[in-house]
Design an enzyme around this catalytic site. Structure first.
Site, short mmCIF file in Angstrom:
data_model
loop_
_atom_site.label_atom_id
_atom_site.label_comp_id
_atom_site.label_asym_id
_atom_site.label_seq_id
_atom_site.Cartn_x
_atom_site.Cartn_y
_atom_site.Cartn_z
N GLU A 154 -38.54 12.13 -2.96
CA GLU A 154 -38.44 11.64 -4.07
C GLU A 154 -38.93 9.67 -3.71
O GLU A 154 -38.49 9.95 -2.24
CB GLU A 154 -37.20 11.78 -4.36
CG GLU A 154 -35.81 12.19 -3.60
CD GLU A 154 -34.87 12.87 -4.20
OE1 GLU A 154 -34.59 13.23 -5.64
OE2 GLU A 154 -33.32 12.08 -3.69
N CYS A 155 -39.55 8.69 -4.53
CA CYS A 155 -39.01 7.50 -3.95
C CYS A 155 -39.96 7.24 -2.07
O CYS A 155 -41.10 7.84 -2.49
CB CYS A 155 -38.27 7.22 -3.89
SG CYS A 155 -38.24 5.16 -4.54
N GLY A 156 -39.38 6.81 -1.92
CA GLY A 156 -39.32 6.36 -0.81
C GLY A 156 -40.59 8.33 0.12
O GLY A 156 -40.95 7.71 1.09
#
Length: 450
Positions: free
Chosen positions: A336-338
């Site tokens: 998720e994300c990073g």
């Protein structure tokens, strides 16, 4: 078993807006009370990964997030009930301004009758502090109230004038409540960067900073208040019996490896707790230390700051190779994300420099100086609705076709794509696992049915 309410002195620390010093005051107050031997549990309103690092350092306990939409009322009630049963005080840091957001920090205070302590940055004001404090106190009828603390005052004289303004409420009212002032000092500033505060663990003097503010707070009316004084702020929390129902052990016998270091620091403690409640053994590893992936059945790559550590991540060949072997074996990865960014081929930083990354997910990332997306999101999976949020300063260019999209909880929000590539699932979406244990278990490879 009867549902016995739990009672505990509780404060919600709020402000007219972001940037007023809520985190500093909340952390300093937690540190002050903890130094006295109190057991203090701190919570953070809304989705936030960075403020809780400081609050956890100050209190010595994990910091969970409270949000009536993200958690749901039952989950919030259960966490407050448990905290009130085991602690001498509860502190809840608000989000944005007191009445900002849907739901707002004020909604939380109203629901459980939690007194509000308003922190107001008085650095460029005198009389207007009184107006702000009075407005916050009376804008919503029957809002529980504790008082106001002026932050960043320039001198004792400035503090005295601000106090006079706060206490000079219309119609002779004095219910706004003066709880003191904190001076403007460089040592009290918690450093920031994009996405929010710098992670406390990255600063060798983090605890000393909190102690300095706690020392100053100790001489305010708030800091001088004894246990008897805190009893005026007792709140009562009941937990619904259904909140105590056991979580199905969908992940029993499975091991979930979680990346955790300065590049992957955006981890809700409640998410780790949920994985364990689902039956998983949770182990951690550090890509920045080039640690190999531990023996596991599934991997979680949470968000964080891969853009600040791109060179170290690119050099983490053992981590990359063992992760590639994991993916090659068809074992699930949730990024998720990073975490998603680290899997991509490369990242172009704000200064235009491109850095290679792990190359396990087709795509290129571009960092921007302006916010790309922010807000609550819901992912309606085949196994239930996962709630969460999005918050990023980058964009992803990929040839992959999204297999799903999250739905913004606000009318002005934008969707986020969910990608699948082999056994990898990835998105900018940060999930709150407790919102759907079944959907969470499916993310990590469990057979959960429909």
């Amino acid at each position: 078993m009867p549902n016995v309410p739990a009672r505990c002195p509780t404060l919600l620390i709020a402000a007219p807006a972001s940037g007023q010093g809520k985190t500093t005051v909340t952390a300093a107050l937690a540190r002050l009370l903890t130094r006295r031997g109190w057991r203090v549990r701190v919570f953070k309103c809304g989705p936030d990964f960075l403020d809780p690092h400081w609050l956890a350092l100050a209190s010595g306990q994990p910091v969970d997030n409270l949000d009536l939409w993200l958690n749901g009322e039952r989950d919030v009630a259960a966490r407050l009930h448990a905290a009130a049963s085991e602690n001498d005080a509860i502190l809840i840091e608000g989000v944005m301004g007191l009445f900002d957001g849907e739901p707002s920090a004020a909604d939380l205070a109203m629901r459980w009758r939690i007194p509000v302590l308003a922190v107001v940055d008085a650095s460029a004001m005198v009389g207007t502090v009184g107006a702000l404090a009075y407005g916050l106190r009376h804008y919503r009828p029957r809002l529980p109230w504790a008082g106001v603390l002026a932050n960043r005052v320039a001198s004792d004289g400035h503090a005295a004038m601000v106090r006079a303004a706060v206490e000079a409420a219309p119609d002779g009212e004095t219910a706004v409540g003066w709880l003191g002032a904190l001076p403007r000092q460089a040592a009290f500033v918690l450093p920031e960067r994009h996405l929010g505060l710098t992670v406390a663990a990255e600063l060798p003097d983090a605890l000393a900073r909190l102690d300095a503010v706690a020392d100053a707070l100790a001489f305010t009316p708030l800091g001088l208040m004894d246990e008897a004084g805190w009893q005026r702020w007792v709140a009562e929390f009941a937990s619904e019996p259904s909140a105590n129902e056991p979580t199905p052990q969908f992940l029993y016998g499975r091991t979930v490896a979680v990346a955790r270091d300065a590049a992957f620091a955006f981890i809700y403690p409640a998410n780790v707790q949920m994985l364990r409640e689902l039956g998983a053994e949770v182990v951690f590893f550090s890509p920045l230390a080039d640690e190999p992936l531990p023996p596991c059945d599934a991997v979680w790559l949470p968000g964080g700051y891969p853009e600040l550590h791109a060179a170290a991540l690119a050099a983490a060949t053992r981590t990359r190779e063992t992760l590639a072997a994991h993916v090659g074996a068809g074992r699930p990865v949730w990024a998720e994300c990073g975490g998603m960014l680290a899997l991509c081929a490369g990242i172009t930083l704000v200064d235009g420099v491109r850095m290679p990354l792990w190359g396990l997910l087709p795509g290129e990332v571009s960092m921007h100086s302006r916010l790309g997306a922010l807000g609550p999101q819901a992912w309606r999976t085949p196994h239930g609705e996962l709630r969460g949020h999005t918050f990023h300063y980058s964009t992803l260019q990929t040839a992959l076709t999204a297999v799903a999209h999250t739905m913004p909880a606000r009318a002005h929000g934008r969707t986020e794509a969910v990608y699948r590539h082999g056994s990898i699932q990835a998105s900018y979406f940060h999930a709150w696992f407790a919102s759907s244990p079944r959907a969470t278990a499916a993310l990590f490879g469990a057979e959960v049915g429909q």
